[in-house]
Design an enzyme around this catalytic site. Structure first.
Site, PDB file in Angstrom:
ATOM      1  N   ASP A  86       0.847  -1.195   0.000  1.00  0.00           N
ATOM      2  CA  ASP A  86       0.000   0.000   0.000  1.00  0.00           C
ATOM      3  C   ASP A  86       0.883   1.245   0.000  1.00  0.00           C
ATOM      4  O   ASP A  86       2.000   1.219   0.518  1.00  0.00           O
ATOM      5  CB  ASP A  86      -0.928  -0.022   1.231  1.00  0.00           C
ATOM      6  CG  ASP A  86      -2.165   0.847   1.039  1.00  0.00           C
ATOM      7  OD1 ASP A  86      -2.388   1.348  -0.075  1.00  0.00           O
ATOM      8  OD2 ASP A  86      -2.902   1.036   2.025  1.00  0.00           O
ATOM      9  N   ASN A  99       1.379   3.226  -2.972  1.00  0.00           N
ATOM     10  CA  ASN A  99       1.927   3.584  -4.295  1.00  0.00           C
ATOM     11  C   ASN A  99       1.477   4.986  -4.710  1.00  0.00           C
ATOM     12  O   ASN A  99       2.273   5.775  -5.225  1.00  0.00           O
ATOM     13  CB  ASN A  99       1.434   2.604  -5.369  1.00  0.00           C
ATOM     14  CG  ASN A  99       2.027   1.223  -5.227  1.00  0.00           C
ATOM     15  OD1 ASN A  99       2.930   1.016  -4.424  1.00  0.00           O
ATOM     16  ND2 ASN A  99       1.523   0.278  -6.003  1.00  0.00           N
ATOM     17  N   HIS A 122       2.607   2.988  -9.142  1.00  0.00           N
ATOM     18  CA  HIS A 122       2.329   1.569  -9.394  1.00  0.00           C
ATOM     19  C   HIS A 122       3.504   0.890 -10.102  1.00  0.00           C
ATOM     20  O   HIS A 122       3.829  -0.258  -9.826  1.00  0.00           O
ATOM     21  CB  HIS A 122       1.041   1.412 -10.201  1.00  0.00           C
ATOM     22  CG  HIS A 122      -0.191   1.847  -9.459  1.00  0.00           C
ATOM     23  ND1 HIS A 122      -0.403   1.510  -8.137  1.00  0.00           N
ATOM     24  CD2 HIS A 122      -1.253   2.601  -9.831  1.00  0.00           C
ATOM     25  CE1 HIS A 122      -1.566   2.039  -7.731  1.00  0.00           C
ATOM     26  NE2 HIS A 122      -2.088   2.706  -8.737  1.00  0.00           N
ATOM     27  N   SER A 171      -7.494  -5.575  -5.338  1.00  0.00           N
ATOM     28  CA  SER A 171      -8.614  -6.160  -4.594  1.00  0.00           C
ATOM     29  C   SER A 171      -9.893  -6.134  -5.426  1.00  0.00           C
ATOM     30  O   SER A 171      -9.980  -5.419  -6.434  1.00  0.00           O
ATOM     31  CB  SER A 171      -8.836  -5.371  -3.297  1.00  0.00           C
ATOM     32  OG  SER A 171      -9.432  -4.123  -3.572  1.00  0.00           O
ATOM     33  N   GLU A 197     -12.329  -4.662  -4.625  1.00  0.00           N
ATOM     34  CA  GLU A 197     -12.855  -3.302  -4.464  1.00  0.00           C
ATOM     35  C   GLU A 197     -12.078  -2.278  -5.306  1.00  0.00           C
ATOM     36  O   GLU A 197     -12.541  -1.150  -5.493  1.00  0.00           O
ATOM     37  CB  GLU A 197     -12.795  -2.875  -2.982  1.00  0.00           C
ATOM     38  CG  GLU A 197     -13.811  -3.574  -2.091  1.00  0.00           C
ATOM     39  CD  GLU A 197     -13.490  -5.047  -1.815  1.00  0.00           C
ATOM     40  OE1 GLU A 197     -12.305  -5.382  -1.651  1.00  0.00           O
ATOM     41  OE2 GLU A 197     -14.429  -5.870  -1.799  1.00  0.00           O
ATOM     42  N   LEU A 241      10.701 -20.952  -3.552  1.00  0.00           N
ATOM     43  CA  LEU A 241       9.601 -20.126  -3.043  1.00  0.00           C
ATOM     44  C   LEU A 241       8.324 -20.317  -3.870  1.00  0.00           C
ATOM     45  O   LEU A 241       8.381 -20.402  -5.098  1.00  0.00           O
ATOM     46  CB  LEU A 241      10.034 -18.655  -3.128  1.00  0.00           C
ATOM     47  CG  LEU A 241       8.956 -17.598  -2.815  1.00  0.00           C
ATOM     48  CD1 LEU A 241       8.716 -17.502  -1.316  1.00  0.00           C
ATOM     49  CD2 LEU A 241       9.355 -16.242  -3.370  1.00  0.00           C
ATOM     50  N   ARG A 253       1.832  -4.830   6.367  1.00  0.00           N
ATOM     51  CA  ARG A 253       1.146  -3.803   5.580  1.00  0.00           C
ATOM     52  C   ARG A 253       1.962  -2.527   5.623  1.00  0.00           C
ATOM     53  O   ARG A 253       2.350  -2.067   6.706  1.00  0.00           O
ATOM     54  CB  ARG A 253      -0.277  -3.537   6.066  1.00  0.00           C
ATOM     55  CG  ARG A 253      -0.997  -2.509   5.151  1.00  0.00           C
ATOM     56  CD  ARG A 253      -2.488  -2.450   5.326  1.00  0.00           C
ATOM     57  NE  ARG A 253      -3.078  -1.564   4.317  1.00  0.00           N
ATOM     58  CZ  ARG A 253      -4.341  -1.615   3.894  1.00  0.00           C
ATOM     59  NH1 ARG A 253      -5.156  -2.518   4.404  1.00  0.00           N
ATOM     60  NH2 ARG A 253      -4.782  -0.791   2.976  1.00  0.00           N
ATOM     61  N   GLU A 276       0.829 -13.028  12.822  1.00  0.00           N
ATOM     62  CA  GLU A 276       1.345 -11.841  13.508  1.00  0.00           C
ATOM     63  C   GLU A 276       1.274 -10.682  12.514  1.00  0.00           C
ATOM     64  O   GLU A 276       1.523 -10.877  11.319  1.00  0.00           O
ATOM     65  CB  GLU A 276       2.807 -12.067  13.929  1.00  0.00           C
ATOM     66  CG  GLU A 276       3.001 -13.219  14.893  1.00  0.00           C
ATOM     67  CD  GLU A 276       2.350 -12.976  16.251  1.00  0.00           C
ATOM     68  OE1 GLU A 276       2.223 -11.800  16.655  1.00  0.00           O
ATOM     69  OE2 GLU A 276       1.970 -13.969  16.906  1.00  0.00           O
TER      70      GLU A 276
HETATM   71  C1  IPE Z   1      -5.614  -2.777  -0.275  1.00  0.00           C
HETATM   72  O1  IPE Z   1      -5.196  -1.484  -0.572  1.00  0.00           O
HETATM   73  C2  IPE Z   1      -5.711  -3.573  -1.516  1.00  0.00           C
HETATM   74  C3  IPE Z   1      -4.442  -3.932  -2.132  1.00  0.00           C
HETATM   75  C4  IPE Z   1      -3.269  -3.686  -1.622  1.00  0.00           C
HETATM   76  C5  IPE Z   1      -4.537  -4.597  -3.378  1.00  0.00           C
HETATM   77  P1  IPE Z   1      -6.262  -0.310  -0.765  1.00  0.00           P
HETATM   78  O2  IPE Z   1      -5.466   0.931  -0.902  1.00  0.00           O
HETATM   79  O3  IPE Z   1      -7.180  -0.633  -1.867  1.00  0.00           O
HETATM   80  O4  IPE Z   1      -7.069  -0.368   0.609  1.00  0.00           O
HETATM   81  P2  IPE Z   1      -7.951   0.716   1.339  1.00  0.00           P
HETATM   82  O5  IPE Z   1      -8.926   1.229   0.334  1.00  0.00           O
HETATM   83  O6  IPE Z   1      -7.021   1.794   1.784  1.00  0.00           O
HETATM   84  O7  IPE Z   1      -8.569  -0.022   2.470  1.00  0.00           O
HETATM   85  C1  IPE Z   2      -1.466   0.010  -3.476  1.00  0.00           C
HETATM   86  O1  IPE Z   2      -1.235   1.383  -3.509  1.00  0.00           O
HETATM   87  C2  IPE Z   2      -1.739  -0.554  -4.857  1.00  0.00           C
HETATM   88  C3  IPE Z   2      -3.137  -0.965  -5.089  1.00  0.00           C
HETATM   89  C4  IPE Z   2      -4.065  -1.051  -4.174  1.00  0.00           C
HETATM   90  C5  IPE Z   2      -3.483  -1.319  -6.462  1.00  0.00           C
HETATM   91  P1  IPE Z   2      -2.412   2.434  -3.560  1.00  0.00           P
HETATM   92  O2  IPE Z   2      -2.742   2.701  -4.994  1.00  0.00           O
HETATM   93  O3  IPE Z   2      -3.559   1.995  -2.726  1.00  0.00           O
HETATM   94  O4  IPE Z   2      -1.728   3.717  -2.933  1.00  0.00           O
HETATM   95  P2  IPE Z   2      -2.396   4.792  -1.974  1.00  0.00           P
HETATM   96  O5  IPE Z   2      -3.013   4.052  -0.828  1.00  0.00           O
HETATM   97  O6  IPE Z   2      -3.419   5.506  -2.795  1.00  0.00           O
HETATM   98  O7  IPE Z   2      -1.274   5.668  -1.554  1.00  0.00           O
HETATM   99 MG    MG Z   3      -4.064   2.290  -0.786  1.00  0.00          MG
END
Ligand code: IPE
Ligand code: IPE
Ligand code: MG
Length: 240
Positions: free
Chosen positions: A17, A19, A34, A62, A64, A128, A185, A204
């Site tokens: 998370d 990016n 990304h 995800s 979502e 792996l 995370r 954990e």
């Molecule tokens: C979680 O990240 C999903 C992935 C890492 C693929 P998100 O950035 O989508 O999560 P939320 O929206 O902050 O919960």
């Molecule tokens: C994680 O980074 C990648 C995906 C969920 C695809 P984000 O794109 O969620 O980055 P932030 O959370 O907006 O910084």
């Molecule tokens: Mg995110």
């Protein structure tokens, strides 16, 4: 602490998370974050293989994430296309077996073909196991599993009373894979966002403020050191 003196978790799961925030801080488009994030995934696969981790699961998209703008979703699909090919080279070089978890039928046919090629051409590798979670949602995975178990009951192949935890686990996308020992995370968020809801029951949790594109071997080793300091009791009591 050096990695040699540590007990390496068998299965590490990562919610990558940050990016977008990484890119924004640099005045770059989210897509640039990304791209750097994909590079960090590649590096982490190699690092995990070298550290002797048996299973690495990375949450990349995800169920979502389709809510994001059409531009961002299409840029992510293009990156998956590109990295599916690169990952094949990396997997072969590092004896890595690749498997995708998530609902793949939502992807364009060529991407589904690339994923299948990646899985088939690395299936015999013995190092792996890299599980790549795309269009993955923990609830969606459980729904799909329950549907299949329901169909087996309807066909008389099994009975409701015979449905155990093992039966459910065997119908999840992670069938045959031990549950994660350590969940990482990045980016300071402390939530599951629908990741491995069943499988993380006794993992954990390690949270770090750094954004995913900055994650490296040192960060991975820091997470493992944290894991080594935890006392896993699984509901029991241990003498201290
Ligand atoms: C979680 O990240 C999903 C992935 C890492 C693929 P998100 O950035 O989508 O999560 P939320 O929206 O902050 O919960
Ligand atoms: C994680 O980074 C990648 C995906 C969920 C695809 P984000 O794109 O969620 O980055 P932030 O959370 O907006 O910084
Ligand atoms: Mg995110």
């Amino acid at each position: 602490m050096s990695s040699e003196t540590q007990n390496v978790p068998r299965h590490v799961a990562i919610i990558l998370d940050g990016n977008g925030r990484w890119a924004r801080e640099r005045g770059l488009p989210r897509t640039a974050g990304h791209k750097e994030g994909c590079r960090a995934v590649e590096q982490t696969v190699e690092d995990a293989a070298r550290l002797g981790i048996e299973y690495l699961t990375v949450y990349a998209f995800s169920t979502e994430n389709w809510k994001r703008s059409a531009e961002e979703v299409s840029a992510l699909m293009q990156l998956f296309r590109y990295y599916a090919k690169r990952l094949l080279v990396i997997a072969k070089k590092n004896n890595v077996r690749v498997k995708m978890i998530g609902e793949r039928s939502a992807f364009a046919q060529d991407l589904q073909d690339a994923i299948r090629a990646l899985e088939e051409e690395t299936a015999q590798n013995t190092g792996l196991t890299f599980l790549f979670a795309v269009n993955y949602g923990g609830r969606d995975e459980i729904v799909r599993a329950v549907r299949r178990i329901g169909a087996e009951c309807a066909q008389g192949m099994t009975a409701p009373a015979d449905i155990t935890e093992d039966v459910i686990a065997a119908h999840l996308d992670t069938a045959g894979v031990p549950d994660p020992d350590l969940l990482i995370r990045t980016s300071g968020e402390q939530r599951l966002s629908n990741f491995l809801l069943w499988q993380l029951a006794y993992a954990e949790f390690y949270f770090t403020d750094i954004y995913w594109p900055d994650f490296d071997r040192q960060e991975l080793e820091r997470a493992i050191a944290y894991y080594n300091g935890r006392d896993r009791r699984y509901g029991g009591v241990k003498d201290v």
